[in-house]
Scaffold this active site. Structure first.
Site, PDB file in Angstrom:
ATOM      1  N   TYR A 132       5.129  -3.275   1.767  1.00  0.00           N
ATOM      2  CA  TYR A 132       4.138  -2.234   1.508  1.00  0.00           C
ATOM      3  C   TYR A 132       4.581  -0.966   2.237  1.00  0.00           C
ATOM      4  O   TYR A 132       4.626  -0.925   3.471  1.00  0.00           O
ATOM      5  CB  TYR A 132       2.773  -2.686   2.009  1.00  0.00           C
ATOM      6  CG  TYR A 132       1.596  -1.865   1.538  1.00  0.00           C
ATOM      7  CD1 TYR A 132       0.315  -2.143   2.015  1.00  0.00           C
ATOM      8  CD2 TYR A 132       1.718  -0.829   0.613  1.00  0.00           C
ATOM      9  CE1 TYR A 132      -0.797  -1.428   1.590  1.00  0.00           C
ATOM     10  CE2 TYR A 132       0.619  -0.105   0.188  1.00  0.00           C
ATOM     11  CZ  TYR A 132      -0.631  -0.413   0.665  1.00  0.00           C
ATOM     12  OH  TYR A 132      -1.726   0.300   0.235  1.00  0.00           O
ATOM     13  N   LYS A 157       5.253  -2.402  -2.887  1.00  0.00           N
ATOM     14  CA  LYS A 157       4.011  -1.689  -3.197  1.00  0.00           C
ATOM     15  C   LYS A 157       4.069  -0.328  -2.535  1.00  0.00           C
ATOM     16  O   LYS A 157       4.314  -0.212  -1.336  1.00  0.00           O
ATOM     17  CB  LYS A 157       2.820  -2.488  -2.660  1.00  0.00           C
ATOM     18  CG  LYS A 157       1.444  -1.971  -3.058  1.00  0.00           C
ATOM     19  CD  LYS A 157       0.402  -3.026  -2.725  1.00  0.00           C
ATOM     20  CE  LYS A 157      -0.987  -2.641  -3.191  1.00  0.00           C
ATOM     21  NZ  LYS A 157      -1.638  -1.667  -2.306  1.00  0.00           N
TER      22      LYS A 157
HETATM   23  O1  LIG Z   1      -8.076  -0.626  -2.861  1.00  0.00           O
HETATM   24  C1  LIG Z   1      -7.148   0.143  -3.010  1.00  0.00           C
HETATM   25  C2  LIG Z   1      -5.988   0.117  -2.135  1.00  0.00           C
HETATM   26  C3  LIG Z   1      -5.824  -1.276  -1.649  1.00  0.00           C
HETATM   27  C4  LIG Z   1      -4.725  -1.423  -0.695  1.00  0.00           C
HETATM   28  O2  LIG Z   1      -3.628  -1.016  -0.945  1.00  0.00           O
HETATM   29  C5  LIG Z   1      -5.005  -2.121   0.553  1.00  0.00           C
HETATM   30  O3  LIG Z   1      -6.114  -2.642   0.650  1.00  0.00           O
HETATM   31  O4  LIG Z   1      -4.101  -2.181   1.408  1.00  0.00           O
END
Ligand SMILES: O=CCCC(=O)C(=O)O
Length: 298
Positions: A132, A157
């Site tokens: 992420y 992501k």
């Molecule tokens: O809910 C939208 C973004 C979610 C996300 O990327 C997270 O919860 O880390």
């Protein structure tokens, strides 16, 4: 690996400030009924940074029990490295399908340091790991290429929205990873990400108007520009304008949206997040009233 609309439930807190397990279960069932492709537990929208270890475990146990393998369940791990490794092991022991590796806290890392942070966590279990990119982390292509070579690493992501960077990442790394749009209100940019080959996105609004998430997703898939524009103008951009009014509204506005739609969640969030201010709550309520009039759930 999940595709399409990714469900990111919140962490409901009761009046006493404790995790409201019944409200959390209701949020999960609502998302499953909305047919999200997967559930990501205790991530950003789940206020990962504020959860105790036992709350984290409770949320995963409830999610695994309710989903009963109907959809894959991912957890969030990250922050302090030793905590991330502990929660990765806990997630594996509890039986999740994989985890989203959130960035480190407090410090900014050089590329080699970021590589080691994500590598150590990804290799600490056999679970599917999704990298992420958000907040302090921006990967250079060579760094993500090396991470993509790790067998456990299955996805990326993006939570930064640097178009030139993600275009190069996608072109250089391609199908070695599943590519997801993880911006705070991902619907806003999803038509662009879709054109880059990002087929999945985390949908905050699926927690309270999932039929809009699905309508928008289908419009993108079918290149239905008229529906895309209508939803942008009448629903998505108005909600996004409210979201941008305060830091942290990416999370607290979800809870207000759920409250307005009659979902049992409660609006409290843990500092440093703040609840939605009355004026903004009323703005969101007006948008959702219009949304339900113009686009009633079928
Ligand atoms: O809910 C939208 C973004 C979610 C996300 O990327 C997270 O919860 O880390």
């Amino acid at each position: 690996m999940p595709s399409g609309i990714l469900g990111f439930p919140v962490a409901p807190f009761a009046q006493n400030g404790k995790l409201d397990e019944n409200a959390f279960a209701a949020n999960l069932n609502f998302l499953l009924d909305a047919e999200v492709s997967s559930l990501f537990i205790a991530c950003g929208s789940g206020e990962y940074q504020s959860l105790t270890r036992s709350e984290y475990q409770q949320m995963i146990e409830i999610a695994l029990s309710i989903t009963d393998m109907k959809v894959p369940v991912f957890s969030g791990v990250g922050g302090q490295l030793e905590q991330a490794l502990d929660l990765a092991q806990l997630s594996q022991n509890l039986g999740v399908d994989g985890y989203l590796i959130l960035p480190p806290y407090l410090v900014h890392g050089e590329q080699e340091g970021l590589y080691q942070y994500y590598k150590l966590i990804a290799e600490s279990t056999d679970l599917q790991a999704i990298i992420y990119q958000r907040d302090s982390v921006v990967f250079q292509t060579e760094t993500l290429k090396k991470l993509a070579q790790i067998p456990q690493v299955v996805g990326f992501k993006d939570g930064r929205g640097i178009m030139e960077q993600i275009t190069e990442l996608k072109q250089e790394i391609g199908n070695e990873l599943v590519w997801m749009n993880g911006l705070p209100f991902a619907e806003i940019t999803q038509p662009i990400y879709h054109s880059l080959g990002f087929q999945s996105y985390s949908s905050a609004i699926s927690n309270y108007i999932p039929h809009i998430s699905k309508l928008f997703y289908q419009a993108i898939q079918q290149d239905d520009r008229k529906t895309i524009t209508t939803l942008y103008q009448e629903v998505l951009l108005p909600i996004n304008r409210v979201r941008k009014k305060r830091a942290g509204y990416a999370v607290s506005l979800i809870k207000s949206g759920m409250e307005i739609m009659g979902l049992p969640v409660g609006e409290s969030v843990r500092a440093p997040l703040i609840p939605v201010e009355k004026e903004h709550y009323q703005e969101l309520a007006a948008i959702l009233t219009h949304t339900m009039d113009r686009f009633p759930p079928t």
